[in-house]
Write a protein that holds these residues in place. Structure first.
Motif, PDB file in Angstrom:
ATOM      1  N   ALA A  42       0.832  -1.213   0.000  1.00  0.00           N
ATOM      2  CA  ALA A  42       0.000   0.000   0.000  1.00  0.00           C
ATOM      3  C   ALA A  42       0.864   1.259   0.000  1.00  0.00           C
ATOM      4  N   GLU A  43       1.975   1.227   0.701  1.00  0.00           N
ATOM      5  CA  GLU A  43       2.863   2.391   0.726  1.00  0.00           C
ATOM      6  C   GLU A  43       3.578   2.574  -0.612  1.00  0.00           C
ATOM      7  N   VAL A  44       3.918   1.457  -1.267  1.00  0.00           N
ATOM      8  CA  VAL A  44       4.544   1.534  -2.588  1.00  0.00           C
ATOM      9  C   VAL A  44       3.532   2.088  -3.598  1.00  0.00           C
ATOM     10  N   ALA A  45       2.280   1.676  -3.488  1.00  0.00           N
ATOM     11  CA  ALA A  45       1.228   2.203  -4.372  1.00  0.00           C
ATOM     12  C   ALA A  45       1.075   3.707  -4.163  1.00  0.00           C
ATOM     13  N   ARG A  46       1.116   4.152  -2.933  1.00  0.00           N
ATOM     14  CA  ARG A  46       1.023   5.587  -2.636  1.00  0.00           C
ATOM     15  C   ARG A  46       2.233   6.329  -3.205  1.00  0.00           C
ATOM     16  N   LEU A  47       3.396   5.721  -3.103  1.00  0.00           N
ATOM     17  CA  LEU A  47       4.606   6.306  -3.675  1.00  0.00           C
ATOM     18  C   LEU A  47       4.467   6.484  -5.181  1.00  0.00           C
ATOM     19  N   ARG A  48       3.901   5.496  -5.852  1.00  0.00           N
ATOM     20  CA  ARG A  48       3.690   5.600  -7.302  1.00  0.00           C
ATOM     21  C   ARG A  48       2.746   6.750  -7.637  1.00  0.00           C
ATOM     22  N   VAL A  49       1.706   6.915  -6.843  1.00  0.00           N
ATOM     23  CA  VAL A  49       0.766   8.026  -7.044  1.00  0.00           C
ATOM     24  C   VAL A  49       1.495   9.355  -6.877  1.00  0.00           C
ATOM     25  N   ILE A  50       2.314   9.460  -5.844  1.00  0.00           N
ATOM     26  CA  ILE A  50       3.073  10.689  -5.605  1.00  0.00           C
ATOM     27  C   ILE A  50       3.962  10.990  -6.801  1.00  0.00           C
ATOM     28  N   ARG A  51       4.658   9.987  -7.313  1.00  0.00           N
ATOM     29  CA  ARG A  51       5.541  10.182  -8.462  1.00  0.00           C
ATOM     30  C   ARG A  51       4.748  10.634  -9.698  1.00  0.00           C
ATOM     31  N   GLU A  52       3.592  10.023  -9.925  1.00  0.00           N
ATOM     32  CA  GLU A  52       2.756  10.410 -11.071  1.00  0.00           C
ATOM     33  C   GLU A  52       2.274  11.851 -10.941  1.00  0.00           C
ATOM     34  N   LEU A  53       1.871  12.243  -9.748  1.00  0.00           N
ATOM     35  CA  LEU A  53       1.391  13.610  -9.531  1.00  0.00           C
ATOM     36  C   LEU A  53       2.515  14.628  -9.706  1.00  0.00           C
ATOM     37  N   LEU A  54       3.692  14.301  -9.204  1.00  0.00           N
ATOM     38  CA  LEU A  54       4.835  15.199  -9.394  1.00  0.00           C
ATOM     39  C   LEU A  54       5.177  15.317 -10.873  1.00  0.00           C
ATOM     40  N   ALA A  55       5.106  14.215 -11.607  1.00  0.00           N
ATOM     41  CA  ALA A  55       5.386  14.243 -13.048  1.00  0.00           C
ATOM     42  C   ALA A  55       4.307  15.025 -13.803  1.00  0.00           C
ATOM     43  N   SER A  56       3.116  15.144 -13.228  1.00  0.00           N
ATOM     44  CA  SER A  56       2.019  15.885 -13.862  1.00  0.00           C
ATOM     45  C   SER A  56       2.090  17.385 -13.600  1.00  0.00           C
ATOM     46  N   GLY A  57       3.092  17.827 -12.850  1.00  0.00           N
ATOM     47  CA  GLY A  57       3.252  19.252 -12.625  1.00  0.00           C
ATOM     48  C   GLY A  57       2.933  19.734 -11.221  1.00  0.00           C
ATOM     49  N   PHE A  58       2.478  18.848 -10.361  1.00  0.00           N
ATOM     50  CA  PHE A  58       2.229  19.253  -8.986  1.00  0.00           C
ATOM     51  C   PHE A  58       3.564  19.402  -8.263  1.00  0.00           C
ATOM     52  N   THR A  59       3.578  20.203  -7.229  1.00  0.00           N
ATOM     53  CA  THR A  59       4.778  20.358  -6.410  1.00  0.00           C
ATOM     54  C   THR A  59       4.599  19.565  -5.122  1.00  0.00           C
ATOM     55  N   ILE A  60       5.689  19.391  -4.411  1.00  0.00           N
ATOM     56  CA  ILE A  60       5.601  18.708  -3.117  1.00  0.00           C
ATOM     57  C   ILE A  60       4.682  19.486  -2.188  1.00  0.00           C
ATOM     58  N   GLU A  61       4.755  20.816  -2.240  1.00  0.00           N
ATOM     59  CA  GLU A  61       3.873  21.638  -1.400  1.00  0.00           C
ATOM     60  C   GLU A  61       2.406  21.435  -1.771  1.00  0.00           C
ATOM     61  N   ASP A  62       2.120  21.319  -3.079  1.00  0.00           N
ATOM     62  CA  ASP A  62       0.744  21.025  -3.502  1.00  0.00           C
ATOM     63  C   ASP A  62       0.275  19.731  -2.843  1.00  0.00           C
ATOM     64  N   LEU A  63       1.116  18.721  -2.908  1.00  0.00           N
ATOM     65  CA  LEU A  63       0.728  17.408  -2.390  1.00  0.00           C
ATOM     66  C   LEU A  63       0.644  17.397  -0.869  1.00  0.00           C
ATOM     67  N   ARG A  64       1.467  18.204  -0.221  1.00  0.00           N
ATOM     68  CA  ARG A  64       1.394  18.292   1.248  1.00  0.00           C
ATOM     69  C   ARG A  64       0.027  18.770   1.689  1.00  0.00           C
ATOM     70  N   SER A  65      -0.555  19.679   0.910  1.00  0.00           N
ATOM     71  CA  SER A  65      -1.843  20.247   1.317  1.00  0.00           C
ATOM     72  C   SER A  65      -2.982  19.245   1.234  1.00  0.00           C
ATOM     73  N   CYS A  66      -2.763  18.144   0.543  1.00  0.00           N
ATOM     74  CA  CYS A  66      -3.819  17.114   0.465  1.00  0.00           C
ATOM     75  C   CYS A  66      -3.267  15.728   0.780  1.00  0.00           C
ATOM     76  N   ALA A  67      -2.185  15.666   1.536  1.00  0.00           N
ATOM     77  CA  ALA A  67      -1.531  14.387   1.839  1.00  0.00           C
ATOM     78  C   ALA A  67      -2.470  13.416   2.537  1.00  0.00           C
TER      79      ALA A  67
END
Length: 157
Positions: A42-67
């Protein structure tokens, strides 16, 4: 899974995985008896989602706000981003903010392109592509000066 295996499975480095953990994108993983990080699927799946979102143009700060909702995107099928982020059509939330930033950057780059075309080819060229006119032909700029330290140009056959 140990950190190296989890990082490889998600397409990142162990250093990136630790960064995501430090920034709150991943919850702290379980630990083995010897204290090493132990990642579950489950954590690896979440990691893949994070990588996909970062590749789509989101920033780490964007993702922090909805972690706290990133786990929703590991579902099959995942919910629409807008559905997990804000009411549909509201234009608010992480997705709406990122789209607004991208739109502003596209506008800035368009103005920059038009200014450069105008300077290079005159007023008509700046909007030529949109007005249906053919763009000016590409003409390479001849090099008239070479630095003495520059290697000689390769001979053309």
């Amino acid at each position: 899974m140990r950190i190296g295996e989890a990082a490889a499975a998600a397409g990142c480095t162990p250093r990136a995985l630790r960064l995501y953990e430090q920034r709150g994108l991943l919850p702290p993983p379980g630990r083995t008896a010897s204290g090493q990080r132990d990642y579950r699927p489950a954590e690896v799946a979440r990691l893949r989602v994070i990588r996909e979102l970062l590749a789509s143009g989101f920033t780490i700060e964007d993702l922090r706000s909805c972690a706290d909702r990133l786990h929703l995107l590991t579902q099959d099928p995942p919910p629409r981003c807008g559905a997990a982020d804000a009411p549909e059509g509201s234009g608010s939330g992480v997705v709406g903010r990122r789209l607004a930033i991208l739109d502003a950057e596209i506008d800035r780059l368009t103005r920059l392109r038009e200014d450069l075309a105008r300077r290079a080819f005159g007023d008509r060229a700046a909007f030529g592509d949109r007005a249906g006119a053919d763009p000016p032909p590409y003409e390479p700029v001849p090099v008239t000066h070479r630095s003495p330290a520059a290697p000689p140009a390769p001979a053309t056959p």
